[in-house]
Each structure stands twice: as C-alpha cells, then as structure tokens.
Design a protein around this motif. Structure first.
Motif, PDB file in Angstrom:
ATOM      1  N   SER A   1       0.830  -1.206   0.000  1.00 38.79           N
ATOM      2  CA  SER A   1       0.000   0.000   0.000  1.00 38.79           C
ATOM      3  C   SER A   1       0.862   1.252   0.000  1.00 38.79           C
ATOM      4  N   ALA A   2       1.987   1.219   0.733  1.00 37.96           N
ATOM      5  CA  ALA A   2       2.902   2.361   0.724  1.00 37.96           C
ATOM      6  C   ALA A   2       3.484   2.584  -0.665  1.00 37.96           C
ATOM      7  N   ALA A   3       3.825   1.482  -1.352  1.00 42.07           N
ATOM      8  CA  ALA A   3       4.384   1.606  -2.698  1.00 42.07           C
ATOM      9  C   ALA A   3       3.375   2.221  -3.657  1.00 42.07           C
ATOM     10  N   LEU A   4       2.116   1.800  -3.581  1.00 42.11           N
ATOM     11  CA  LEU A   4       1.095   2.365  -4.450  1.00 42.11           C
ATOM     12  C   LEU A   4       0.872   3.846  -4.151  1.00 42.11           C
ATOM     13  N   THR A   5       0.758   4.177  -2.872  1.00 42.91           N
ATOM     14  CA  THR A   5       0.491   5.566  -2.485  1.00 42.91           C
ATOM     15  C   THR A   5       1.646   6.476  -2.868  1.00 42.91           C
ATOM     16  N   GLU A   6       2.866   6.048  -2.554  1.00 42.73           N
ATOM     17  CA  GLU A   6       4.036   6.861  -2.878  1.00 42.73           C
ATOM     18  C   GLU A   6       4.255   6.934  -4.391  1.00 42.73           C
ATOM     19  N   GLY A   7       3.979   5.830  -5.099  1.00 43.87           N
ATOM     20  CA  GLY A   7       4.117   5.839  -6.544  1.00 43.87           C
ATOM     21  C   GLY A   7       3.118   6.767  -7.212  1.00 43.87           C
ATOM     22  N   ASP A   8       1.905   6.802  -6.687  1.00 45.99           N
ATOM     23  CA  ASP A   8       0.904   7.720  -7.230  1.00 45.99           C
ATOM     24  C   ASP A   8       1.329   9.176  -7.055  1.00 45.99           C
ATOM     25  N   ALA A   9       2.047   9.447  -5.963  1.00 46.76           N
ATOM     26  CA  ALA A   9       2.471  10.820  -5.675  1.00 46.76           C
ATOM     27  C   ALA A   9       3.755  11.211  -6.401  1.00 46.76           C
ATOM     28  N   ASP A  10       4.437  10.255  -7.006  1.00 48.89           N
ATOM     29  CA  ASP A  10       5.715  10.496  -7.668  1.00 48.89           C
ATOM     30  C   ASP A  10       5.492  10.678  -9.171  1.00 48.89           C
ATOM     31  N   PRO A  11       5.703  11.881  -9.708  1.00 49.26           N
ATOM     32  CA  PRO A  11       5.446  12.099 -11.136  1.00 49.26           C
ATOM     33  C   PRO A  11       6.369  11.310 -12.059  1.00 49.26           C
ATOM     34  N   SER A  12       7.481  10.802 -11.533  1.00 44.90           N
ATOM     35  CA  SER A  12       8.391  10.027 -12.376  1.00 44.90           C
ATOM     36  C   SER A  12       7.922   8.584 -12.557  1.00 44.90           C
TER      37      SER A  12
ATOM     38  N   LEU B   1      -6.333  -2.134   0.144  1.00 47.37           N
ATOM     39  CA  LEU B   1      -7.494  -2.147  -0.740  1.00 47.37           C
ATOM     40  C   LEU B   1      -7.888  -0.738  -1.158  1.00 47.37           C
ATOM     41  N   MET B   2      -7.765   0.214  -0.240  1.00 47.20           N
ATOM     42  CA  MET B   2      -8.072   1.605  -0.581  1.00 47.20           C
ATOM     43  C   MET B   2      -7.055   2.158  -1.580  1.00 47.20           C
ATOM     44  N   ALA B   3      -5.788   1.842  -1.378  1.00 49.58           N
ATOM     45  CA  ALA B   3      -4.754   2.303  -2.315  1.00 49.58           C
ATOM     46  C   ALA B   3      -4.976   1.686  -3.694  1.00 49.58           C
ATOM     47  N   LEU B   4      -5.398   0.437  -3.719  1.00 45.73           N
ATOM     48  CA  LEU B   4      -5.642  -0.268  -4.978  1.00 45.73           C
ATOM     49  C   LEU B   4      -6.847   0.335  -5.698  1.00 45.73           C
ATOM     50  N   ALA B   5      -7.940   0.491  -4.981  1.00 44.44           N
ATOM     51  CA  ALA B   5      -9.175   0.992  -5.591  1.00 44.44           C
ATOM     52  C   ALA B   5      -9.039   2.433  -6.068  1.00 44.44           C
ATOM     53  N   ASN B   6      -8.218   3.209  -5.371  1.00 41.91           N
ATOM     54  CA  ASN B   6      -8.084   4.635  -5.678  1.00 41.91           C
ATOM     55  C   ASN B   6      -6.822   4.970  -6.469  1.00 41.91           C
ATOM     56  N   SER B   7      -6.119   3.947  -6.947  1.00 39.35           N
ATOM     57  CA  SER B   7      -4.876   4.201  -7.665  1.00 39.35           C
ATOM     58  C   SER B   7      -5.105   5.171  -8.822  1.00 39.35           C
ATOM     59  N   GLN B   8      -4.222   6.159  -8.916  1.00 39.82           N
ATOM     60  CA  GLN B   8      -4.336   7.187  -9.943  1.00 39.82           C
ATOM     61  C   GLN B   8      -3.553   6.843 -11.201  1.00 39.82           C
ATOM     62  N   LYS B   9      -2.821   5.752 -11.164  1.00 35.38           N
ATOM     63  CA  LYS B   9      -1.993   5.373 -12.307  1.00 35.38           C
ATOM     64  C   LYS B   9      -2.318   3.949 -12.743  1.00 35.38           C
ATOM     65  N   PRO B  10      -2.128   3.649 -14.020  1.00 34.68           N
ATOM     66  CA  PRO B  10      -2.462   2.305 -14.514  1.00 34.68           C
ATOM     67  C   PRO B  10      -1.714   1.209 -13.769  1.00 34.68           C
ATOM     68  N   ILE B  11      -2.372   0.058 -13.675  1.00 34.19           N
ATOM     69  CA  ILE B  11      -1.798  -1.106 -12.996  1.00 34.19           C
ATOM     70  C   ILE B  11      -1.807  -2.284 -13.966  1.00 34.19           C
ATOM     71  N   VAL B  12      -0.661  -2.927 -14.082  1.00 30.83           N
ATOM     72  CA  VAL B  12      -0.507  -4.116 -14.918  1.00 30.83           C
ATOM     73  C   VAL B  12      -0.050  -5.261 -14.021  1.00 30.83           C
ATOM     74  N   SER B  13      -0.576  -6.452 -14.235  1.00 30.57           N
ATOM     75  CA  SER B  13      -0.159  -7.595 -13.414  1.00 30.57           C
ATOM     76  C   SER B  13       0.245  -8.762 -14.299  1.00 30.57           C
ATOM     77  N   GLY B  14       1.171  -9.564 -13.761  1.00 30.38           N
ATOM     78  CA  GLY B  14       1.610 -10.788 -14.419  1.00 30.38           C
ATOM     79  C   GLY B  14       1.418 -11.947 -13.469  1.00 30.38           C
ATOM     80  N   VAL B  15       0.554 -12.888 -13.821  1.00 30.18           N
ATOM     81  CA  VAL B  15       0.132 -13.951 -12.911  1.00 30.18           C
ATOM     82  C   VAL B  15       0.598 -15.304 -13.445  1.00 30.18           C
ATOM     83  N   ASP B  16       1.298 -16.036 -12.592  1.00 31.41           N
ATOM     84  CA  ASP B  16       1.778 -17.364 -12.966  1.00 31.41           C
ATOM     85  C   ASP B  16       1.432 -18.359 -11.879  1.00 31.41           C
TER      86      ASP B  16
END
Length: 251
Positions: free
Chosen positions: A36-47, A86-101
């Motif tokens: 959740s920290a990674a999602l939140t901080e990533g959303d706030a990071d323009p890079s 779950l809140m960070a996931l639902a409210n993510s401001q940037k696209p999310i891609v997943s790879g499932v194996d």
C-alpha cells in the motif's frame, strides 16, 4: 518494509513483486503495508507512470496468510493493513498491470480485478474460496466480478469457489492475455513501458472515464469488510479455518 515484497524501478515503471515463495506468496500484514505504501508513494511520484504486480514462478499469491486470519478469528485483533492496501488499490491514480503465474487464490485473484491489464500463464488458475472458509468476497469483488463475468459467472467464482483457468479467464474478459511462462515478465514489462510512454494527462482522463467514479467501489469494499470482520469472529469461519489448517499440517 519486508523482504517479502520487493520494490523495483524500470524507468517510469514501478514493480511490486511478492517474494514469499516458501509460502506461495501468502500475504501477511507487513506485506500489505509495504504494497500500500508503494502504491500511495508511486501515485504521488510524477516520475512513476505505471504500477506492476508480479509474483514468483508458480505462485502469484496463495491469498491471505491464514495465521493472520486466525489471530483475528480468535480475538487477537488485527490492524488496518489490508484495508489500507485495498483503498490504495481501488483509488490508484496510475495504470496497474499484473503478471500472474500459477497459484492465484483469494486476493491473488481479486487484486487483478483492479488492474488495467493482466497477463497470465497457461498453468494459472484463479480461485476465491471465501465461502468455503466461512467468509465473504473482498476487495470489491462482489461488485466488479458480476460486471466482468455476469451474475452466474461471478457466482461460480465467488460463491461456488470454482477455479477459472487462464484460457477461460481471457475469454470471459477477466484478464487481457495468456502468455507462456518464460515470456510472462517480458510481456508485462513491454505493456507497462508502452503505457508509460503515453501522454500521461490524456491517459489519466481516459482511464478515469473508463473506470467512472470510485465512490461505489469504495462503499462496496467497506460493506464487504464489515461482513468479513463479522464472519472472522463467527463459529462457522473459525471451524472452517481450523479444519483447513489441520488439513495442511496433515499433508
């Protein structure tokens, strides 16, 4: 932070890798907190323009760590780590891609309902045994799954606990594509890098238009969470969880 979650950067792509292979990526509270920290901080990071979720070979995630579940079920309590994720996931401001194996159980399935693109390997099976454990759907899956799979498909997944193969999942629109195991990460990163190269403001508006307001999703996650907490304290769930743990020990 925990070594069970590895955060990597590939240019404008942030990779969140679940890395608890010895437990098939069963998620602990510490792992949720790191993600959740990674999602939140990533959303706030323009890079950072894209988030990517990956697991280990053969296991995306076996779901929630049942020791944490039992702690709540037996009255030992629990924090807000899952809710925050779950809140960070639902409210993510940037696209999310997943790879499932391979293994994709519980949150290992429902996480992908929030992704913009999901790639999976032929050996992947999506499964949500919530009801079998005396619990209820989570992560907004009771809202999102019927939208994607239709009512009967969603009931088969969430109520019956039926596994869905990768091939069937792509036909149903649950995931984007099926790729071979040795090409999974390459396909995921290629798609993420392609997304990252798009004009970010235009992409954000397009994504928001497709997803619509988040209020209904957040409200459904909250409603599910209330039922989930109640169910964890129920005799039915405690008995089911203890029986499942005993079966695992007997193997």
């Amino acid at each position: 932070m925990t070594d069970h979650i590895l955060i990597e950067r590939h240019g404008a792509v942030q990779i969140i890798r679940m890395n608890r292979s010895e437990k098939k990526n069963a998620l602990t509270r510490a792992m949720y907190a790191t993600m959740s920290a990674a999602l939140t901080e990533g959303d706030a990071d323009p890079s950072i323009r894209v988030h990517v979720f990956l697991g280990v070979p053969g296991a995306f995630s076996a779901g929630n760590d049942l020791t944490d579940f039992l702690a709540v079920a037996t009255g030992a309590g629990g924090g807000n780590e899952v809710w925050d994720f779950l809140m960070a996931l639902a409210n993510s401001q940037k696209p999310i891609v997943s790879g499932v194996d391979g293994i994709a159980v519980g949150i290992g399935t429902t996480l992908n309902l929030h992704c913009d693109l999901t790639f999976a390997t032929p050996r992947t099976v999506f499964r949500t045994p919530f009801v079998d454990l005396g619990l209820v759907p989570e992560a907004g899956s009771s809202l999102l799954a019927p939208q994607i799979l239709g009512l009967q498909g969603a009931f088969a997944l969430l109520g019956l606990g039926e596994g869905i193969s990768a091939e069937r999942a792509v036909r149903a629109g649950l995931i984007y594509d099926v790729v071979e195991e040795d090409g999974l990460e390459g396909a995921v990163l290629a798609a993420a890098e392609d997304i990252a190269a798009k004009p970010p403001e235009a992409l954000k508006i397009a994504r928001d238009l497709m997803r619509g307001p988040r209020d209904g999703l957040v409200a459904r996650i909250r409603e599910e969470a209330e039922h989930f907490r109640e169910r964890l304290q129920s005799d039915e769930a405690r008995a089911a969880l203890v029986a499942f743990m005993n079966r695992k020990k007997a193997r």
